[in-house]
Design an enzyme around this catalytic site. Structure first.
Site: not given
Length: 350
Positions: A71, A219, A295
């Site tokens: 993208k 996960e 983050k």
């Protein structure tokens, strides 16, 4: 923030770019040279931030695979490719996946990079997966000392939580080889032998394909391989973990909204349930035993990132001067996933 044209100009002369760009090209210890590492970086935005992360973790004897989200626009991809072109051990993944949250496309780039790194001549010892919004809390020399203290163990979370998480995979059961599915973080630090098992054995490949329709497969894939003792995956866990026994891991510092009091709160901002670190989080970041922090938003409290970067490179300078900061390696050696790691032969690998 550099434009694509500025990245093109900066990297048009690689010699000058490396000389002026702050990449560490020498003064690497023999211990580091004998213990090369492999990294994947999954990125999609903020080329400057990716460049700064790469500058921090870059060493000429390691290997790096960067996956650029399909993208991302052409200008962004061009900037990343220009940076990588000046670093002979940094590769842009030739296959670009359109990453969609909670789908198989979150896991696929990890495996693509693992396969690409596996084919490199460097016989790296451990693999660490990163995103572009993270920053190291340990220098390369410290990473090597910590990973050597793992003695081949894999730093991979994994808990059984049938009541809350079973909806993700329930209708696709039974899993291959009657495996118990485990849920955990996608962020891992795993041995070369674990990667070999994941990408080259029939068990690893079959589980990978089974994960395609599962929700949040990133996960559960690594976590399931590492937490089924009957497989005999090198360095895997031999102690089962339930929902009330979340094993401690060091791969990543992440402050979730529901557990922020454990870390003294979040002094940045909570976005989609996770803390984006701010200046007030620096004491936590600089004292954490974790390897990396997740983050950071590049446009939010940039001083926190600047200060952490300055602290990190000061540690590197101290190491180069022969005066490294103290590092308590015993806390890693005593971790349950190290003490109770599997050390026998592979049991199921067909």
């Amino acid at each position: 923030m550099k434009t694509t044209a500025e990245h093109r100009r900066a990297t048009s002369d690689c010699g000058r770019y490396l000389q002026n760009g702050g990449f560490k090209l020498s003064s690497v210890s023999e211990e580091e040279l004998s213990f090369p590492l492999a990294f994947s970086l999954l990125v999609y935005r903020d080329a400057d931030q990716v460049e700064r992360l790469l500058r921090a973790i870059y060493r000429p004897h390691n290997v790096y695979c960067i996956h650029v989200d399909r993208k991302s626009d052409l200008k962004y991809r061009t900037s990343i490719e220009r940076i990588a072109s000046c670093l002979q051990n940094v590769f842009v993944c030739p296959v670009s996946v359109n990453v969609v949250w909670a789908t198989f496309t979150n896991l696929e780039p990890e495996i693509l990079c693992m396969r690409h790194l596996w084919r490199q001549k460097v016989k790296w010892r451990y693999f660490i997966n990163l995103t572009g919004q993270e920053f190291p809390l340990k220098t390369n020399k410290e990473l090597v000392r910590i990973l050597k203290a793992f003695h081949g163990a894999n730093d991979v979370g994994g808990i059984r939580n049938e009541a809350r998480m079973r909806f993700r995979w329930e209708r696709f059961l039974p899993a291959p080889y009657n495996l118990t599915i485990y849920k955990g973080s996608v962020h891992v630090a795993v041995s070369r032998e674990f990667v070999d098992y994941a990408i080259n054995t029939r068990v690893g490949k079959t589980l990978f394909e089974w994960e395609r329709p599962v929700k949040h497969p990133d996960e559960s894939y690594f976590n399931t391989l590492n937490n089924n003792p009957q497989l005999g995956v090198p360095g895997s866990a031999t102690v089962n973990h339930t929902a009330n026994q979340d094993p401690p891991i060091f791969a990543r510092l992440k402050v979730w909204d529901g557990a922020k009091e454990k870390y003294g709160g979040c002094h940045g901002k909570i976005v989609r349930g996770i803390c984006h670190f701010g200046v007030g989080d620096l004491p936590l970041l600089t004292k954490s035993p974790q390897l990396f922090a997740n983050k950071f938003s590049y446009d939010y409290q940039p001083l926190s990132y600047d200060c952490l970067e300055e602290w990190y490179f000061h540690k590197v300078e101290l190491e180069d001067a022969g005066n490294p900061p103290p590092l308590n390696v015993s806390r890693y050696e005593q971790a349950p996933f190290v003490k109770y790691r599997y050390t026998g032969p592979v049991k199921i690998q067909q």
